[in-house]
Design an enzyme around this catalytic site. Structure first.
Site, PDB file in Angstrom:
ATOM      1  CB  CYS A   2      -1.126   0.412   1.197  1.00 23.55           C
ATOM      2  SG  CYS A   2      -1.842   1.579   1.237  1.00 23.55           S
ATOM      3  CD  GLU A 128      -0.993  -1.590  -4.426  1.00 29.59           C
ATOM      4  OE1 GLU A 128      -0.150  -1.377  -5.498  1.00 29.59           O
ATOM      5  OE2 GLU A 128      -1.070  -2.172  -3.863  1.00 29.59           O
TER       6      GLU A 128
END
Length: 510
Positions: A2, A128
């Site tokens: 992340c 992402e």
């Protein structure tokens, strides 16, 4: 992993969204914002949160004065090592993510974990980049919790930011990521809180996108992770499980720039739209895309075909339509491997490109460009030069020098270049090296013939060979005087020798 999130709620709405159900009364309570006069960190809403940005973090109240069971604390993303000295951003470690598998053995993360410094990072969702298709195909996606019907997490106009004690928060469902935090004090006494997001292997929900994902908590998992008095560290690890209920959509690459905080960052895009047309639309839409976001639209493109063209385009005064026509480079310029078939593949007439005063002089042999000898070409253009070029007659080329002053050539082009760079562009390295070799050979022969002692330029009274750089300087002076002319397109494709010296009659052609 992340590496980017979005948290666009204002501080009051973050407090409402973090409301939790009191176990005794059954009502939803608001967590208090923590206060510390030594801590100056402030949360600012952003659609593109990157490491070192400050975001709201939910922690146990027992660590922050106990004003409420849970508290909100602005913290910097990226844990600062407790042993670090100096500027808080200069520790050089990548600490925005903490791998679950190595948490207990990590010198950095095991300490806050064993001290119960667990936290929950709050955000609208996270970004992402798809890595499963290899390099060069990193399409960004925005990932978030499934929303109620009619609610779009990227569109605040669809939200209801109401909250009640009975039903709690009625706005968009936020993402709650498990994390660890620590406290670091600067040399000046300022307290800075920082955190890392815990990550684990992706499950079937996100494995198509990336092999890692953040540890996302729901419902009672949030309470268990924050309750450091009731849930031990060992038991807390069992709370973390890969989540399956997530949704996502592709977003524009303007999110790639961490400085771009534009609301368009988490807006969905249509991947079926051609990339070039989408960029053009974003660049021209001055009402929808602000200036800062427009800069992020500009990315290097890979969809550009090309072909080689003739060097006649080098002359900025040449506006001929042939400038952008393709040519073949299947030849070694000036080599004996040249054949007439090469010339036939080039669809323009080189004989029209010889400028007055060109020193492309040879025997009365036909070259492969247009069937005429170089002597005939030069005489037809200027009537200046004929016969072989010998070093001994350089000083007699006054007419060539005058003609040079009336045309664009190397003198014009080199106004923007240094001497060596200009000649490296104009003269082939092999040609200059031959000039060097011939100069040294000629000099040594003349010295051996001389019956009288000669005065040499070296102190050791001995001939020292000239170098390539020295010849470049001499050629530069000749060019500026108009003695040396820039090679033409025709001379590049000539089969005959372009340079003659007293010793070159038996040498390979250049």
């Amino acid at each position: 992993m992340c590496g980017r999130t979005a948290c666009s709620l204002c501080p009051d709405d973050v407090q409402k969204a973090s409301s939790f159900k009191d176990k005794i009364s059954g009502n939803y309570q608001l967590p208090h914002w923590a206060s510390n006069i030594k801590n100056k960190q402030q949360y600012r809403p952003s659609h593109n949160v990157a490491p070192t940005d400050v975001t709201p973090v939910l922690v146990s109240g027992s660590h922050f004065g106990g004003e409420s069971e849970r508290m909100l604390q602005p913290m910097m993303w990226g844990m600062i090592p407790v042993w670090h000295k100096g500027d808080y951003k200069s520790h050089g470690l990548s600490t925005n993510n903490c791998r679950l598998e190595g948490l207990l053995s990590s010198k950095l993360y095991s300490r806050p974990f064993n001290k119960g410094q667990r936290c929950v990072v709050i955000c609208d969702g996270f970004y992402e980049w798809q890595t499963t298709k290899g390099k060069g195909n990193k399409q960004p996606y925005f990932i978030y919790m499934p929303q109620d019907e009619g609610v779009r997490v990227e569109d605040p106009a669809t939200w209801s930011c109401d909250r009640s004690e009975k039903s709690g928060w009625k706005g968009p469902k936020l993402v709650h990521m498990a994390g660890l935090y620590d406290e670091w004090t600067s040399a000046e006494g300022e307290v800075i809180y920082s955190y890392s997001v815990i990550t684990l292997d992706s499950n079937s929900t996100l494995s198509w996108l990336h092999h890692r994902m953040p540890a996302i908590l729901e419902g009672e998992q949030i309470a268990d992770w924050l309750d450091i008095e009731r849930v031990s560290s060992k038991a807390a690890l069992a709370v973390i499980q890969p989540i399956k209920l997530l949704t996502w959509h592709p977003v524009a690459t303007l999110v790639n720039n961490s400085r771009n905080k534009d609301p368009q960052c988490n807006k969905p895009i249509n991947l079926e739209r051609q990339f070039t047309s989408g960029v053009t639309q974003d660049w021209l839409d001055i009402e929808r895309v602000p200036s800062e976001a427009a800069l992020a639209v500009i990315q290097p493109t890979k969809l550009l075909p090309w072909h080689e063209v003739a060097t006649l385009v080098n002359n900025c005064c040449n506006k001929d339509p042939q400038c952008n026509k393709p040519i073949k480079l299947e030849r070694i310029i000036g080599s004996d491997n040249y054949s007439s078939s090469d010339t036939e593949s080039v669809d323009f007439d080189y004989t029209q490109l010889v400028t007055p005063g060109t020193l492309a002089i040879s025997d009365n042999e036909s070259d492969n460009g247009g069937g005429e000898s170089q002597e005939e070409i030069v005489e037809a253009n200027s009537g200046i030069v004929s016969g072989k070029y010998m070093w001994e007659n350089i000083e007699s080329l006054t007419a060539s020098r005058e003609a040079f002053c009336n045309v664009y050539g190397p003198r014009f082009d080199t106004a923007r270049l240094d001497v060596v760079s200009s000649f490296e562009n104009i003269f082939d390295t092999a040609l200059v090296q031959l000039i060097v070799d011939e100069t040294n050979r000629y000099a040594k022969q003349e010295i051996s013939k001389s019956a009288h002692p000669l005065t040499f330029r070296s102190r050791i009274r001995k001939w020292q060979d000239v170098t390539v750089d020295e010849i470049y300087v001499v050629l530069a002076l000749f060019m500026l005087m108009g003695i040396v002319q820039k090679p033409t397109i025709r001379s590049y494709y000539a089969k005959n020798r372009l340079l003659y010296t007293p010793f070159s009659t038996s040498d390979p052609k250049i």
